[in-house]
Design a protein around this motif. Sequence first.
Motif, PDB file in Angstrom:
ATOM      1  N   GLU A 165     -17.697  -6.331  -3.965  1.00 44.73           N
ATOM      2  CA  GLU A 165     -16.357  -6.899  -4.106  1.00 44.73           C
ATOM      3  C   GLU A 165     -16.064  -8.006  -3.101  1.00 44.73           C
ATOM      4  O   GLU A 165     -15.208  -8.862  -3.344  1.00 44.73           O
TER       5      GLU A 165
ATOM      6  N   THR B 119       0.826   3.946  -2.080  1.00 43.33           N
ATOM      7  CA  THR B 119       0.338   5.239  -2.568  1.00 43.33           C
ATOM      8  C   THR B 119      -0.658   5.888  -1.620  1.00 43.33           C
ATOM      9  O   THR B 119      -1.197   6.951  -1.921  1.00 43.33           O
TER      10      THR B 119
ATOM     11  N   MET C 188       0.848  -1.194   0.000  1.00 42.05           N
ATOM     12  CA  MET C 188       0.000   0.000   0.000  1.00 42.05           C
ATOM     13  C   MET C 188       0.886   1.248   0.000  1.00 42.05           C
ATOM     14  O   MET C 188       0.957   1.990   0.976  1.00 42.05           O
TER      15      MET C 188
ATOM     16  N   ASP D 278     -12.540   6.877   0.750  1.00 38.56           N
ATOM     17  CA  ASP D 278     -12.849   6.812  -0.680  1.00 38.56           C
ATOM     18  C   ASP D 278     -11.601   6.879  -1.556  1.00 38.56           C
ATOM     19  O   ASP D 278     -11.700   6.813  -2.781  1.00 38.56           O
ATOM     20  N   SER D 279     -10.433   6.990  -0.934  1.00 40.16           N
ATOM     21  CA  SER D 279      -9.181   6.979  -1.711  1.00 40.16           C
ATOM     22  C   SER D 279      -8.592   5.581  -1.831  1.00 40.16           C
ATOM     23  O   SER D 279      -7.598   5.386  -2.539  1.00 40.16           O
ATOM     24  N   LEU D 280      -9.201   4.605  -1.147  1.00 40.88           N
ATOM     25  CA  LEU D 280      -8.645   3.256  -1.108  1.00 40.88           C
ATOM     26  C   LEU D 280      -9.082   2.442  -2.325  1.00 40.88           C
ATOM     27  O   LEU D 280     -10.261   2.403  -2.665  1.00 40.88           O
ATOM     28  N   THR D 281      -8.140   1.790  -2.965  1.00 37.03           N
ATOM     29  CA  THR D 281      -8.428   0.956  -4.121  1.00 37.03           C
ATOM     30  C   THR D 281      -8.958  -0.409  -3.681  1.00 37.03           C
ATOM     31  O   THR D 281      -8.898  -0.778  -2.500  1.00 37.03           O
ATOM     32  N   HIS D 282      -9.458  -1.158  -4.646  1.00 39.76           N
ATOM     33  CA  HIS D 282      -9.919  -2.521  -4.380  1.00 39.76           C
ATOM     34  C   HIS D 282      -8.804  -3.347  -3.741  1.00 39.76           C
ATOM     35  O   HIS D 282      -9.026  -4.074  -2.768  1.00 39.76           O
ATOM     36  N   GLU D 283      -7.609  -3.224  -4.274  1.00 46.63           N
ATOM     37  CA  GLU D 283      -6.483  -4.012  -3.750  1.00 46.63           C
ATOM     38  C   GLU D 283      -6.165  -3.624  -2.310  1.00 46.63           C
ATOM     39  O   GLU D 283      -5.839  -4.483  -1.480  1.00 46.63           O
ATOM     40  N   TYR D 284      -6.254  -2.328  -2.009  1.00 41.38           N
ATOM     41  CA  TYR D 284      -5.975  -1.894  -0.640  1.00 41.38           C
ATOM     42  C   TYR D 284      -7.043  -2.396   0.313  1.00 41.38           C
ATOM     43  O   TYR D 284      -6.731  -2.836   1.425  1.00 41.38           O
ATOM     44  N   TRP D 285      -8.313  -2.333  -0.099  1.00 38.88           N
ATOM     45  CA  TRP D 285      -9.386  -2.857   0.751  1.00 38.88           C
ATOM     46  C   TRP D 285      -9.172  -4.352   1.010  1.00 38.88           C
ATOM     47  O   TRP D 285      -9.381  -4.837   2.122  1.00 38.88           O
TER      48      TRP D 285
ATOM     49  N   LYS E 184     -19.770  -0.686  -2.744  1.00 37.42           N
ATOM     50  CA  LYS E 184     -18.554  -1.212  -3.361  1.00 37.42           C
ATOM     51  C   LYS E 184     -18.077  -2.460  -2.633  1.00 37.42           C
ATOM     52  O   LYS E 184     -17.752  -3.474  -3.264  1.00 37.42           O
TER      53      LYS E 184
END
Length: 197
Positions: free
Chosen positions: A193, A44, A42, A58-65, A189
């Motif tokens: 996911e 970025t 993580m 809301d700045s977190l990507t799918h991969e980060y979640w 989301k």
Amino acid sequence: MFEFQLVIELSPFTFDDDAGPIPSDKQASYAYWKRSLATYGMDTIEPISPGSWWVPADSLTHEYWRTIIHHTHEEGEYEDARDLIFPLLGGVVIKHEGDVLIEPQCCSDWSDLDDWEAVLTHPQNQWKKLWIGHPWVYYKRAEGQVYFSDYIESVEESESYIPQFALPENVLREGLKEIRQKERRIMHKLSREFPHK
């Protein structure tokens, strides 16, 4: 200009129980935090301000979640998206011209949004506690403004509350609407996911 953010806490200890001592210097602490999260891919993520562990959700990507949920939940232990969010610390951040005016404190989570919305219907000219974790704050509505005290972790007489900042009620109302919209989008989301099996 006021900015409203819905945040979660990403502590180095979320991912590593042996993360080690946190540097006291703000910039060194920020660098330490960045390195800790980068170890788990993580790299970025940015906090609301250097030295903070609060991150705009809301700045977190799918991969980060996926990484966060992997480290905070046992597989299959959740029923829906709310179960994914509410073990995490988080809440509302209000910034003005880039400066943080108020942020969540220890033990806060997204269920505190209900308390924030209750601010708008509280009787005028009466100080009331707003739970944002501990320490908390007090607020007062008066003449179209909402006044907030400094952080407090004791029971004090209302005469001792000194407003630290204020914002127009209509700004707070619109900001909280924005926060609720962000919450719904994130819940939707996560439901898509990470469906419960």
